[in-house]
Each structure stands twice: as C-alpha cells, then as structure tokens.
Design an enzyme around this catalytic site. Structure first.
Site, PDB file in Angstrom:
ATOM      1  N   CYS A   1       5.350 -20.395  33.596  1.00  0.00           N
ATOM      2  CA  CYS A   1       5.811 -19.401  32.524  1.00  0.00           C
ATOM      3  C   CYS A   1       5.728 -18.179  33.251  1.00  0.00           C
ATOM      4  CB  CYS A   1       5.122 -19.644  31.292  1.00  0.00           C
ATOM      5  SG  CYS A   1       3.599 -19.642  31.181  1.00  0.00           S
TER       6      CYS A   1
ATOM      7  N   ARG B   1       2.353 -21.327  27.623  1.00  0.00           N
ATOM      8  CA  ARG B   1       3.194 -22.242  27.653  1.00  0.00           C
ATOM      9  C   ARG B   1       3.031 -23.140  28.964  1.00  0.00           C
ATOM     10  NH1 ARG B   1       8.176 -18.351  27.679  1.00  0.00           N
ATOM     11  NH2 ARG B   1       6.633 -17.179  28.725  1.00  0.00           N
TER      12      ARG B   1
ATOM     13  N   ASP C   1       8.258 -17.458  24.192  1.00  0.00           N
ATOM     14  CA  ASP C   1       6.902 -16.937  24.509  1.00  0.00           C
ATOM     15  C   ASP C   1       6.117 -16.779  23.031  1.00  0.00           C
ATOM     16  OD1 ASP C   1       4.629 -15.391  25.125  1.00  0.00           O
ATOM     17  OD2 ASP C   1       5.652 -14.008  26.201  1.00  0.00           O
TER      18      ASP C   1
HETATM   19  P1  4NP Z   1       2.890 -17.408  28.657  1.00  0.00           P
HETATM   20  O1  4NP Z   1       2.766 -16.315  27.631  1.00  0.00           O
HETATM   21  O2  4NP Z   1       3.755 -16.888  29.642  1.00  0.00           O
HETATM   22  O3  4NP Z   1       3.494 -18.433  27.783  1.00  0.00           O
HETATM   23  O4  4NP Z   1       1.475 -17.830  29.270  1.00  0.00           O
HETATM   24  C1  4NP Z   1       2.399 -15.140  27.879  1.00  0.00           C
HETATM   25  C2  4NP Z   1       1.017 -14.820  28.052  1.00  0.00           C
HETATM   26  C3  4NP Z   1       0.718 -13.317  28.414  1.00  0.00           C
HETATM   27  C4  4NP Z   1       1.579 -12.300  28.507  1.00  0.00           C
HETATM   28  C5  4NP Z   1       2.933 -12.676  28.234  1.00  0.00           C
HETATM   29  C6  4NP Z   1       3.078 -14.096  27.757  1.00  0.00           C
HETATM   30  N1  4NP Z   1       1.266 -11.013  28.833  1.00  0.00           N
HETATM   31  O5  4NP Z   1       1.992 -10.237  28.867  1.00  0.00           O
HETATM   32  O6  4NP Z   1       0.268 -10.770  29.185  1.00  0.00           O
END
Ligand code: 4NP
Length: 172
Positions: free
Chosen positions: A13, A19, A135
């Site tokens: 991800c 995710r 997300d």
């Molecule tokens: P992930 O979610 O891609 O599912 O781990 C996110 C975690 C952090 C961020 C964006 C999405 N961020 O912008 O820091």
C-alpha cells in the site's frame, strides 16, 4: 525441511501501516490455519517511506485483534528490483499498482503485480471502490472495519488461487 521453494507474496500500500500490514496478518493467519506455513511466505511494504520502521497503525491493530489476528509487521519501503523476490505483489489500490509498475521495468516481473481485490471471487463490475482497497488512514475507525472485510474476502480468494494454481504437485 521442504525440498521446494516457498511461494512468496508481498502486499503493498502507500504507508505500509494500515492496509498492507492488515493483508499480511490476515494472509499469515489463513496460511497457518491451512498448515501451509512452509509453502507460502508473506511480506508487506509501502511505496512511500514516511513510516519506515513503525508498527501498524493502532486502529488497524485494534480491528485485526477484534477478529483474532495479530499484526506484527514493521513498515518497510518497496524499492526498484524488489519484485524479483516475490511470486506475486498484491497492490491495494490503482495508484499503488502504477507506482509498483514504475519501480519494475522488467516485463516478466510486471506480470506479478496485481490488484489484491482481483482475487475476490465476489468482486462486481460495478464495485463501489473500483476494485481497490480504499485508504482508511485519514478516516474513522469504521473505515478500518470495512477495509478489513474487503481484504479478508480477497485473501481467501488469493489463498485458493495459490493452492490450486501455484502449489500444485510438480510445480512447487
Ligand atoms: P496505508 O495508509 O497506505 O494503508 O498504510 C496510509 C498511511 C499513512 C499515510 C497514507 C496512507 N500517510 O499519508 O502518512
């Protein structure tokens, strides 16, 4: 010891804290339930490195714990050439997949990069999330429950795919 190399899966991800750690934890649990720990290995990574070294988001850990699944991963970053190390690289959304393709110029490796939800046998043409795991990071806890359900359904289909088409006798 197994005489055959395990099948290696990597879930990817953006941040590798919501995710993809959830997918890694769910898949590890399904693999353990099936007694296939020596045949299938799981990993996860992010296309961004902002959270490198961090444990999964507390909301993701809490949702998984509620379902009996432990998330133990620490965030890492997917780099150019990393696709070599895996049989399948499972992207959570379309942007993750495009970013992974940008990191992977080799045509034979690009074929390994697929959307995780393409393995959900119930995925509909008019899927409200366009075949992606959305997300949940900037939303509320309910988003983490929804995302968990999407990932679990896809991981059940993915395990079925690996068992029937990749772990068959004579192949691996
Ligand atoms: P992930 O979610 O891609 O599912 O781990 C996110 C975690 C952090 C961020 C964006 C999405 N961020 O912008 O820091």
């Amino acid at each position: 010891m197994s005489e055959t190399e395990p099948i290696r899966l990597c879930f990817v991800c953006l941040g590798n804290i919501c995710r993809s750690p959830t997918a890694e934890g769910i898949m590890a649990s399904l693999i353990a339930d099936a007694g296939l720990q020596t045949r299938i290995e799981v990993d996860s990574a992010g296309t961004a490195s902002w959270h490198r070294g961090e444990p999964a988001d507390a909301r993701a850990i809490a949702e998984a714990a509620r379902r009996g699944v432990a998330l133990r991963s620490r965030a890492s970053t997917f780099r150019t050439g990393d696709a070599h190390a895996y049989d399948l690289v499972l992207a959570m959304d379309h942007t993750n997949r495009f970013d992974l393709l940008d990191l992977t110029p080799e045509p034979e490796l690009r074929e390994r990069i697929l959307l995780l939800r393409s393995f959900d046998p119930a995925l509909a043409d008019d899927d409200p999330h366009d075949g992606a795991v959305p997300d949940p990071w900037s939303g509320g806890e309910e988003g983490f429950a929804m995302v968990y359900d999407l990932i679990e359904a896809a991981c059940i289909g993915l395990l079925d795919h690996v068992r029937t088409t990749m772990l068959t006798e004579g192949h691996r």
